[in-house]
Write an enzyme that holds these catalytic residues in place. Sequence first.
Site, PDB file in Angstrom:
ATOM      1  CG  LEU A  18      -2.039  -1.187   1.244  1.00 59.60           C
ATOM      2  CD1 LEU A  18      -3.027  -0.783   2.480  1.00 59.60           C
ATOM      3  CD2 LEU A  18      -2.806  -1.106  -0.124  1.00 59.60           C
ATOM      4  CB  SER A  19       4.592   1.872  -0.044  1.00 60.95           C
ATOM      5  OG  SER A  19       5.041   1.140   1.149  1.00 60.95           O
ATOM      6  CB  THR A  64       8.766  -4.360   1.530  1.00 62.98           C
ATOM      7  OG1 THR A  64       8.125  -5.130   2.666  1.00 62.98           O
ATOM      8  CG2 THR A  64       8.603  -4.884   0.170  1.00 62.98           C
ATOM      9  CE  LYS A  68      11.620  -3.824   5.752  1.00 58.55           C
ATOM     10  NZ  LYS A  68      10.589  -4.026   6.889  1.00 58.55           N
ATOM     11  CG  ASN A  89      12.082   1.733   6.315  1.00 55.84           C
ATOM     12  OD1 ASN A  89      12.908   2.142   6.564  1.00 55.84           O
ATOM     13  ND2 ASN A  89      10.694   1.986   6.268  1.00 55.84           N
ATOM     14  CG  ASP A 104      10.354  -0.637   9.116  1.00 56.86           C
ATOM     15  OD1 ASP A 104       9.457  -0.020   8.410  1.00 56.86           O
ATOM     16  OD2 ASP A 104      10.964  -1.782   8.602  1.00 56.86           O
ATOM     17  N   GLY A 128       9.054 -13.179  16.560  1.00 59.21           N
ATOM     18  CA  GLY A 128       9.821 -13.135  15.442  1.00 59.21           C
ATOM     19  C   GLY A 128      11.193 -12.647  16.124  1.00 59.21           C
ATOM     20  N   GLY A 130      13.686 -11.354  13.277  1.00 50.65           N
ATOM     21  CA  GLY A 130      14.331 -10.907  12.011  1.00 50.65           C
ATOM     22  C   GLY A 130      14.573  -9.469  11.850  1.00 50.65           C
ATOM     23  CE1 TYR A 221       0.280  -3.234   3.169  1.00 54.63           C
ATOM     24  CE2 TYR A 221       2.035  -3.571   4.480  1.00 54.63           C
ATOM     25  CZ  TYR A 221       1.753  -3.199   3.452  1.00 54.63           C
ATOM     26  OH  TYR A 221       2.566  -3.163   2.270  1.00 54.63           O
ATOM     27  N   GLY A 242      -1.325  -3.385  11.132  1.00 56.38           N
ATOM     28  CA  GLY A 242      -0.099  -2.942  10.583  1.00 56.38           C
ATOM     29  C   GLY A 242      -0.118  -1.622   9.866  1.00 56.38           C
TER      30      GLY A 242
END
Length: 280
Positions: A18-19, A64, A68, A89, A104, A128, A130, A221, A242
């Site tokens: 959606l960027s 994305t 990264k 990012n 981010d 997570g 990462g 998201y 998100g």
Amino acid sequence: MLNGPRAAVLGRPVAHSLSPILHRAAYDALGLSDWTFDLFDVGAQELPGFLASLDERWRGLALTMPLKEAALALADVASPTALHTGAANTLIRQDDSWHADNTDVLGIRAALLDAGVAPGAGRALVLGSGATARSALAALAGLDLHDVVLAVRGEARPETLRQAREAGMTIRVAPLDDAAHLLTQVPVAVSTLPPGGADAVAATLGERQLTGDGVLLDVVYAGWPTPLGTAARRAGLSVVPGIEMLIHQAAAQVRSMTGRDAPLAAMQAAGRAAQRTQGA
């Protein structure tokens, strides 16, 4: 108009991003009619060639997964935040060099503050380990939340543990199977797992009928509400989608790329509407 300043989001997969909607909404609100924001499917091995192909019209890139870490490695200059988290990012074109940043961290922190998370609220949980988890840890440290449990499948990434310890955080690693119970025991949680990665946690929340009253930010998201978001809300948690993180990190990118204050309200309206449509 392709003769004007250009920017784009890169990744793989990236079609769901959606960027473009967020950045284009900002351009419209700012009257930047000659700016364009596009989307390109680019893998990590292709990134060096893609950067080399860009001409002087290009002002910036949003990155994305899985780009990264690769973007940071290719940058000529990096912000302290990008270096601290080992991830970028954002790439900003300055003269003939690329400057890396990690917005981010700001996005996660701002989304949690908007949800009413108070600095120093207590122990936090991160699902997570990462690149996005490292951004979450930096955001939590910025909120004076230094006691964190990492819930992971398998082993936590060494670089993530190293970052946390260098920041003076107290870290405990727990199996992802324990995440459902932990979610109901902490005031703040951030899931950095990819789409589908937290489905088992969501199922456990429902099966055990666990309840809590904390705040959960799920960085996913696309396809909202996610199974985790739905299960957490039923369990009594305040759930932050998100898109809220994405909006804030995109606003920081707009400021860096255009040199103008980002029109946050316009970006929020566009992003939230797009998420509702995407999840329909």
